[in-house]
Design a protein around this motif. Sequence first.
Motif, mmCIF file in Angstrom:
data_model
loop_
_atom_site.group_PDB
_atom_site.id
_atom_site.type_symbol
_atom_site.label_atom_id
_atom_site.label_comp_id
_atom_site.label_asym_id
_atom_site.label_seq_id
_atom_site.Cartn_x
_atom_site.Cartn_y
_atom_site.Cartn_z
ATOM 1 N N VAL A 69 0.842 -1.203 0.000
ATOM 2 C CA VAL A 69 0.000 0.000 0.000
ATOM 3 C C VAL A 69 0.875 1.250 0.000
ATOM 4 N N ALA A 70 1.915 1.252 0.819
ATOM 5 C CA ALA A 70 2.794 2.425 0.891
ATOM 6 C C ALA A 70 3.520 2.662 -0.431
ATOM 7 N N VAL A 71 3.986 1.591 -1.086
ATOM 8 C CA VAL A 71 4.652 1.735 -2.381
ATOM 9 C C VAL A 71 3.681 2.304 -3.402
ATOM 10 N N TYR A 72 2.484 1.765 -3.441
ATOM 11 C CA TYR A 72 1.480 2.222 -4.404
ATOM 12 C C TYR A 72 1.182 3.709 -4.185
ATOM 13 N N ARG A 73 0.922 4.095 -2.938
ATOM 14 C CA ARG A 73 0.610 5.502 -2.644
ATOM 15 C C ARG A 73 1.807 6.412 -2.965
ATOM 16 N N HIS A 74 2.988 5.941 -2.655
ATOM 17 C CA HIS A 74 4.206 6.710 -2.940
ATOM 18 C C HIS A 74 4.346 6.949 -4.442
ATOM 19 N N ALA A 123 -8.400 -6.519 2.270
ATOM 20 C CA ALA A 123 -9.099 -5.273 2.604
ATOM 21 C C ALA A 123 -8.169 -4.062 2.576
ATOM 22 N N ALA A 124 -6.881 -4.275 2.803
ATOM 23 C CA ALA A 124 -5.928 -3.158 2.802
ATOM 24 C C ALA A 124 -5.848 -2.472 1.443
ATOM 25 N N PHE A 125 -6.239 -3.172 0.370
ATOM 26 C CA PHE A 125 -6.091 -2.642 -0.980
ATOM 27 C C PHE A 125 -7.379 -2.033 -1.552
#
Length: 195
Positions: A69-74, A123-125
């Motif tokens: 999630v952090a990589v995607y948002r970054h 669910a995190a995604f």
Amino acid sequence: MADIGGGAGPSVPRKRADARRNERTLLDAAAAAFVASGVDVPVRDIAARAGVGVGTIYRHFPTRADLIVAVYRHQVEACAEAGPELLANSDTPYAALAAWIHRFVDFVATKHGLAEALQSGDAAFETLHAYFLDRLVPACAQLLDAAVAAGEIVSDVGAYGLMRGVGSLCIGAGTDSNYDARRMVDLLIAGLRVR
């Protein structure tokens, strides 16, 4: 005892500049590792790319889902923030748009590396697609509007449609050495020009 902070409630601690920089380095390394080896790449490989210990990764991202999630948002933020920078620093709005689309292609390559995980039902995604649209469609629209206002491109192309087209052109690029997605994207960008 008096409230030293000025009264608006408890303050949220901000990360130090070096901590933010280290986190960006770690996220860039994770994105590169995901593209090269998939999201199941060993954490020790990501740590080696980032030049940190494995414990540092787990301290920032306790689970693999947190890291994904952090990589995607970054990656989304980097792409979104590039739009205004490119408009300010390019010779023309069309040049800024073309450069941004190439950055978007880089993002899409990373995203395809994350695709399997993102479609896992975790669910995190769940909110990531909406986040992607909320941040990147306006960035693309701003670039398109500037190029239209400058008389450089046709006016009947929307940001969402253009991004879908670019994404479609990138499908399979990593698995077929005979297919040059960047060349196809360049043809698409050239087709936007006013004749």
